[in-house]
Structure formats: C-alpha cells, structure tokens
Enzyme design. Structure first.
Site, PDB file in Angstrom:
ATOM      1  N   ASP A  32       0.851  -1.186   0.000  1.00 18.16           N
ATOM      2  CA  ASP A  32       0.000   0.000   0.000  1.00 18.16           C
ATOM      3  C   ASP A  32       0.886   1.236   0.000  1.00 18.16           C
ATOM      4  O   ASP A  32       2.012   1.205   0.518  1.00 18.16           O
ATOM      5  CB  ASP A  32      -0.917   0.001   1.235  1.00 18.16           C
ATOM      6  N   LYS A  37      -0.532   2.967   7.447  1.00 18.72           N
ATOM      7  CA  LYS A  37      -1.323   1.737   7.418  1.00 18.72           C
ATOM      8  C   LYS A  37      -0.412   0.510   7.393  1.00 18.72           C
ATOM      9  O   LYS A  37      -0.653  -0.477   8.108  1.00 18.72           O
ATOM     10  CB  LYS A  37      -2.244   1.751   6.195  1.00 18.72           C
ATOM     11  N   PHE A 154     -17.307 -10.894  -2.327  1.00 20.92           N
ATOM     12  CA  PHE A 154     -18.674 -10.867  -1.821  1.00 20.92           C
ATOM     13  C   PHE A 154     -18.669 -10.802  -0.289  1.00 20.92           C
ATOM     14  O   PHE A 154     -19.409 -11.528   0.377  1.00 20.92           O
ATOM     15  CB  PHE A 154     -19.441 -12.107  -2.296  1.00 20.92           C
ATOM     16  N   GLU A 157     -19.453  -7.093   5.789  1.00 20.72           N
ATOM     17  CA  GLU A 157     -18.732  -6.523   6.921  1.00 20.72           C
ATOM     18  C   GLU A 157     -19.248  -7.166   8.197  1.00 20.72           C
ATOM     19  O   GLU A 157     -20.438  -7.341   8.401  1.00 20.72           O
ATOM     20  CB  GLU A 157     -18.896  -5.004   6.957  1.00 20.72           C
ATOM     21  N   LYS A 212     -21.148  -8.641  -8.824  1.00 21.61           N
ATOM     22  CA  LYS A 212     -21.228  -7.975  -7.516  1.00 21.61           C
ATOM     23  C   LYS A 212     -22.240  -6.830  -7.538  1.00 21.61           C
ATOM     24  O   LYS A 212     -23.069  -6.697  -6.632  1.00 21.61           O
ATOM     25  CB  LYS A 212     -19.841  -7.446  -7.121  1.00 21.61           C
ATOM     26  N   PHE A 257     -33.059 -10.070   4.287  1.00 19.95           N
ATOM     27  CA  PHE A 257     -33.066  -8.729   3.699  1.00 19.95           C
ATOM     28  C   PHE A 257     -34.474  -8.149   3.591  1.00 19.95           C
ATOM     29  O   PHE A 257     -34.722  -7.258   2.792  1.00 19.95           O
ATOM     30  CB  PHE A 257     -32.341  -8.701   2.344  1.00 19.95           C
ATOM     31  N   ALA A 260     -37.263  -4.223   7.717  1.00 15.02           N
ATOM     32  CA  ALA A 260     -37.620  -2.806   7.554  1.00 15.02           C
ATOM     33  C   ALA A 260     -36.978  -1.979   8.655  1.00 15.02           C
ATOM     34  O   ALA A 260     -36.773  -2.449   9.770  1.00 15.02           O
ATOM     35  CB  ALA A 260     -39.134  -2.643   7.586  1.00 15.02           C
ATOM     36  N   GLY A 265     -26.808   1.367   4.372  1.00 14.27           N
ATOM     37  CA  GLY A 265     -25.719   2.319   4.172  1.00 14.27           C
ATOM     38  C   GLY A 265     -24.457   1.553   3.858  1.00 14.27           C
ATOM     39  O   GLY A 265     -24.496   0.466   3.286  1.00 14.27           O
ATOM     40  N   CYS A 268     -20.774  -0.080   0.077  1.00 15.74           N
ATOM     41  CA  CYS A 268     -21.067  -0.872  -1.118  1.00 15.74           C
ATOM     42  C   CYS A 268     -22.440  -0.581  -1.699  1.00 15.74           C
ATOM     43  O   CYS A 268     -22.537  -0.062  -2.812  1.00 15.74           O
ATOM     44  CB  CYS A 268     -20.939  -2.365  -0.794  1.00 15.74           C
TER      45      CYS A 268
END
Length: 445
Positions: A32, A37, A154, A157, A212, A257, A260, A265, A268
């Site tokens: 990186d 980091k 895929f 988090e 994706k 999913f 409600a 957020g 992705c």
C-alpha cells in the site's frame, strides 16, 4: 500447493484478503502507498474493526508467511497478484471512480514475471476490465504476457474473514488464450475451499464485472421494497414485521433482507447502485436501471422519516438532548460510510438539537471524519437527560439494554427503534412510548 501472492491495496478488502491468503498457507506480501497503514499492519494492528481480523493478522505475521511493504517492487516474486483498491463514488457524480484501479495495475505491471497473473477484486463498472488488460499489456516487461482474471469479492462486513475463507461461491472472469491456465492457477489459490465444495463459476469479463453490482442492486431493492411496505403500513395500521414474516415464508421470496427500518448504508450498496445507474445511462440503457432511482429514494426517505418522528414527539428540537445509539452503518463494524445513523444525527444537529452519539467501535472514525454531533464514550453519557432515544445501529449491547435502567437516566420516555429489533412490550412496561418504523406505536403502560 503454496503460492507466492501479492495483495495491492490494504484497506478493508485487501487487509482481510492478505491475512486470509496467508491462513490458507500461501506466502503473502500486502502493499500500500499509505505508510502509516503498512506500519500498523506490520505490527499486527488492523486498520479497521472486523471481528477476528486482528488475531488473524498477528498469527499470520508470526508465521512469517505474511509481510507488508510500501514498495510495489515487493510484488515481483509473486505468482498471483490481487488488486484490492477502492472504487468510490466520484465527487458530485453517481459514477464510480476507477482511477485507483488503473493506477494500481499500471504500477504493478512492470513487476510481473512470466507466468504470473493479475487478479482484480475491485467492484468496477461493466466494460472496465478490457481497458485494465490493455493498461497491463502496455506496461509489462518485454517477453511477459499480460494475464488478467476478474474475481469479484462478496464480503459482508462483520463476517469478512469467514466469507474469504469459506465463501458461498467463486466467480472467475477470464478471456483469451491463457483462460484455462489462469483458471487452474486461481484454483490453486482457493484449493481448500474448492475441495470443501464451494461452487466455482467461470464467466467472461463482462459477467464477472456485473455479478457484484447486480447482487448489491438486488439486495438494495429487497430492502427498499420492505421499507416501501413499511410506509404503507404506517399509513394503514399494518405491521411490517408481521408482513415480512408472512411473505418471507414464500420460498421464492425468502425472509433475508426483509428487515424494515432506517435503511441501508455502508461503502457498497449505496455506491454500487448509483454507479450502476450511471453506467446504465452511459450504455444508453437508462430504462433498464431506472428502478434503482426509486430504491435509492426510498432508502433516503426512511432517514427523513426518523427525523419527522422526532419532531412529532418533541416539537421544536432546538436545544433538546437526543440520544443516538449507533454511528456505524451496521453492527460489528466501524464503517461509517453513508451511515443512516449519522445521517439522522447530522440532520438533527442542523435543526439545533443537542445530539449525543454513542457507538461501541466507530467513534474514532466518526470523530475524525464526521464532526458535528457530540460523540460520547459511554451509553450513559448519551442517555443522561435525553428527551428521546434513537436506536439506529443494532449492536448487541443496545438490544440488551434494560429499559427500566434506561428510564432512570432519561428525561423523556420516548424511543424510536430504527431497526425493529427492540422488545416494544418490555420498553412500554418501563414507561416508554415506542415508535418502530412500519409498525403500530406501542404506548407506555
């Protein structure tokens, strides 16, 4: 078989991928341009909060199979190069910014050797990969073939380590004369998961690019659908939780999913559906993706609904203390990108409210990147004297709060459950009026 692997880009995706490739027995170098980091990773410290990652980084570094560098030439000995850089939304636009992708592959190409392959894992607009391949071809050393596979990620988090080591599928986008050999090489990388039965799909480049973003568009649509039904329930007295349970028993729909609440957020779903909209328009197919405008609009409307409920409960919110439980966009993460919780908090700050935000993991990131609300280190600080409590990120410790204990700390007994997971009856028994999105109000008892 152990391979030598480089991972370019050590953010959320790259740090996880590098550590997991070492766990699979490969020798890995993570690269990186961010020296801070790399220093942190070299010491076994994760740049993000992700369950299990810090322990994995420490263990893999101790084995000697995992190292880190700021020098792209450290990739020169690798057999497989994974590029894991971000594709954020362009400032002021819906389109994805692929500059980091092209910069990474262009920098990598001169250090590729004969037989090595480059593998893209970033989410890119369809049609990007052939241009990436051309950039590699223009920059590889003489006598080295440009070889490129697109292998979308895929990750969820909060479950990223598990999803990398034991994914639900692999997708390889390959084309050209080296396609068969490239598939074989990537099979070597993922041999353990493949041997355990993980499905592997081989496609062309365009399909791999679309997988994706298509998956995210579908999931976002499903969430916004149930939130649109929540709006209907609020107007008619229906209960969106019972509705979701009922339609979720249809195996063609499923229950996942259909939660409600205040909406989705993160880095992705919002970004990807907007980038998909932009790409569809570029392709001259705006009607094919126009439904995503409604998906995005419904999602944003749910945030405004929370603000409206606060104003309905308190009237003028100026100067009134409001407890916001949650800053991350989801639990088990410190990711605040496009966080519904922080969006609501910031809107209330603009109205003059005294907003106190707590989160178990995201406060350092929020303080550094989203100043405005008053970030507090304990739940008690957020609750102290609050006129209303907003539950906006479903961390376990919030779900397990004792309503009677909360009642002793707040000044007003109103709670808005933006995630529909609190036991409304328990809170009502403690004297709270409970507003849940898409469900009848539970009055204090």
């Amino acid at each position: 078989m152990s391979l030598r692997i480089s991972v370019i880009g050590t953010g959320y995706l790259g740090a996880v991928h590098a550590a997991c490739m070492a766990e699979l027995g490969h020798t890995v170098v993570g690269i990186d341009v961010d020296a801070k980091k790399i220093e942190a990773l070299s010491q076994g410290r994760s740049p993000i909060y992700e369950p299990g990652l810090t322990d994995l980084l420490t263990r893999m570094t101790e084995t000697g199979r995992l190292s880190w560098s700021t020098d792209i030439s450290a990739a020169a000995d690798a057999d497989v190069h994974f590029v894991c850089v971000g594709t954020p939304q362009r400032a002021g636009e819906y389109a994805a910014n692929t500059d980091y992708v092209f910069a990474a592959f262009t920098a990598l190409a001169p250090h590729m050797k004969a037989g090595s392959i480059a593998v893209g894992k970033s989410t890119v607009p369809v049609g990007t990969v052939p241009r990436v391949l051309e950039a590699i071809r223009e920059n590889v050393p003489d006598g080295v073939d440009a070889r490129l596979v697109w292998n979308p990620e895929f990750l969820r988090e909060g479950f990223a380590v598990k999803d990398t080591l034991t994914p639900d599928r692999f997708v390889y986008g390959v084309e050209g004369e080296f396609a068969d050999a490239d598939v074989e090489k990537l099979d070597e990388v993922y041999a353990k998961a493949l041997a355990a039965g993980t499905p592997r799909l081989v496609t062309n480049y365009a399909t791999a690019e679309l997988v994706k973003v298509s998956a995210n568009a579908f999931l976002a649509t499903k969430i916004s659908f149930i939130n649109a039904m929540a709006e209907i329930c609020e107007a008619t007295g229906g209960d969106v939780l019972a509705l979701a349970d009922a339609i979720g028993h249809d195996e063609r729909i499923g229950r996942k999913f259909l939660g409600a609440g205040v909406g989705f957020g993160g880095g992705c779903l919002p970004k990807d559906i907007r980038a998909f909209l932009a790409r569809g328009e570029e392709l001259g197919l705006p009607d094919s993706v126009d439904f995503l405008r409604g998906v995005d609009a419904t999602n944003l409307r749910r945030r405004e609904r929370v603000v409206t409920l606060v104003e309905g409960a308190l009237g003028d919110v100026a100067g009134k203390p409001i407890a916001v439980l949650g800053a991350a966009f989801k639990p088990n993460s410190d990711d605040i990108r496009d966080s519904p919780a922080l969006d609501v908090a910031e809107r209330l700050v603009q109205l003059g409210a005294d907003v106190r935000v707590h989160d178990p993991e995201a406060l350092p990131v929020a303080r550094a990147n989203r100043p405005g609300p008053n970030y507090v280190d304990t739940v008690d600080e957020a609750l102290d004297g609050a006129q209303i409590v907003l539950h906006l990120t479903e961390w376990k410790q919030y779900r397990e709060l004792d309503p009677t204990d909360v009642a002793s700390k707040v000044a007003g007994k109103v709670v808005i459950d933006g995630r529909n997971v609190l036991d409304g009856g328990r809170w009502a028994d403690a004297g709270f009026t409970v507003h849940s999105l898409g469900r009848p109000v539970v009055e204090a008892r």
